[in-house]
Design a protein around this motif. Structure first.
Motif, mmCIF file in Angstrom:
data_model
loop_
_atom_site.group_PDB
_atom_site.id
_atom_site.type_symbol
_atom_site.label_atom_id
_atom_site.label_comp_id
_atom_site.label_asym_id
_atom_site.label_seq_id
_atom_site.Cartn_x
_atom_site.Cartn_y
_atom_site.Cartn_z
ATOM 1 N N GLU A 1 0.711 -1.186 0.078
ATOM 2 C CA GLU A 1 0.020 0.021 0.186
ATOM 3 C C GLU A 1 0.978 1.251 0.041
ATOM 4 O O GLU A 1 0.350 2.307 -0.349
ATOM 5 C CB GLU A 1 -0.931 -0.070 1.236
ATOM 6 C CG GLU A 1 -2.011 -1.420 1.129
ATOM 7 C CD GLU A 1 -2.770 -1.190 2.446
ATOM 8 O OE1 GLU A 1 -2.900 -0.319 3.214
ATOM 9 O OE2 GLU A 1 -3.684 -2.234 2.556
ATOM 10 N N THR A 2 2.229 1.020 0.502
ATOM 11 C CA THR A 2 3.183 2.355 0.570
ATOM 12 C C THR A 2 4.465 1.885 0.028
ATOM 13 O O THR A 2 4.478 0.640 -0.094
ATOM 14 C CB THR A 2 3.400 2.697 1.900
ATOM 15 O OG1 THR A 2 3.698 1.783 2.710
ATOM 16 C CG2 THR A 2 1.908 3.197 2.398
ATOM 17 N N ALA A 3 5.115 3.071 -0.208
ATOM 18 C CA ALA A 3 6.552 2.741 -0.747
ATOM 19 C C ALA A 3 7.351 2.064 0.365
ATOM 20 O O ALA A 3 8.129 0.924 0.034
ATOM 21 C CB ALA A 3 7.291 3.864 -1.192
ATOM 22 N N GLU A 4 7.207 2.444 1.597
ATOM 23 C CA GLU A 4 7.820 1.788 2.847
ATOM 24 C C GLU A 4 7.514 0.127 2.744
ATOM 25 O O GLU A 4 8.251 -0.775 3.032
ATOM 26 C CB GLU A 4 7.612 2.775 4.153
ATOM 27 C CG GLU A 4 8.383 1.964 4.918
ATOM 28 C CD GLU A 4 8.018 2.582 6.648
ATOM 29 O OE1 GLU A 4 7.997 1.729 7.562
ATOM 30 O OE2 GLU A 4 7.869 3.610 6.483
ATOM 31 N N GLN A 5 6.225 -0.059 2.753
ATOM 32 C CA GLN A 5 5.793 -1.445 2.664
ATOM 33 C C GLN A 5 6.448 -2.314 1.517
ATOM 34 O O GLN A 5 6.962 -3.373 1.791
ATOM 35 C CB GLN A 5 4.402 -1.569 2.851
ATOM 36 C CG GLN A 5 3.841 -3.086 3.074
ATOM 37 C CD GLN A 5 2.273 -2.982 2.687
ATOM 38 O OE1 GLN A 5 1.429 -2.416 2.183
ATOM 39 N NE2 GLN A 5 1.617 -4.138 3.437
ATOM 40 N N LEU A 6 6.564 -1.707 0.384
ATOM 41 C CA LEU A 6 7.121 -2.279 -0.652
ATOM 42 C C LEU A 6 8.450 -2.513 -0.424
ATOM 43 O O LEU A 6 9.301 -3.668 -0.459
ATOM 44 C CB LEU A 6 7.256 -1.597 -2.023
ATOM 45 C CG LEU A 6 7.445 -2.333 -3.224
ATOM 46 C CD1 LEU A 6 7.077 -3.898 -3.328
ATOM 47 C CD2 LEU A 6 7.646 -1.688 -4.425
#
Length: 130
Positions: free
Chosen positions: A27-32
């Motif tokens: 859902e977010t760049a950090e999660q990726l």
């Protein structure tokens, strides 16, 4: 229950494993970023390639046999939220190679491609020691 390599307080199966198996999308760049770190830690080259932007993705990906990823620390993020189309994540990744400790620091750039977050490129701030 084994904890997730990404450092969040959940099991691998409930955290990054869901993304690796295609049951959920970041859902977010950090999660990726966290899920990609976990993919390096568990040796999931398929996920790494699928989550890489086609314009910068390598044809194949190999792993160093004596490299073990130990801990991820997020240093800073910019953009990369659910409503954003671009974002950056600066992180530190600790590892061991043949019993010697090391650390890699990188600022990674992420973008959306076909609606999904993908890794675009990274600038390594410190090189892993050999």
């Amino acid at each position: 229950m084994s904890s997730c390599p990404c450092g969040l307080p959940a099991s691998y199966d409930e955290c990054c494993g869901r993304l690796h198996r295609g049951e959920a999308a970041a859902e977010t760049a950090e999660q990726l970023m966290r899920s990609r770190y976990s993919a390096f830690a568990v040796g999931d080259a398929g996920y790494l390639l699928r989550s890489w932007h086609p314009s910068t993705r390598p044809a194949e990906l190999g792993f160093e046999p004596h490299l073990r990823w130990k801990r991820l620390s997020i240093v800073a993020t910019s953009g990369g939220g659910p409503a954003d189309n671009e974002g950056t994540v600066e992180f530190r990744a600790r590892f061991s190679r043949r019993g010697k400790a090391g650390e890699m620091r990188e600022v990674s750039r992420f973008t959306r491609h076909d609606g999904a977050w993908v890794y675009l490129s990274g600038e390594v701030r410190s090189s892993p020691a050999r």
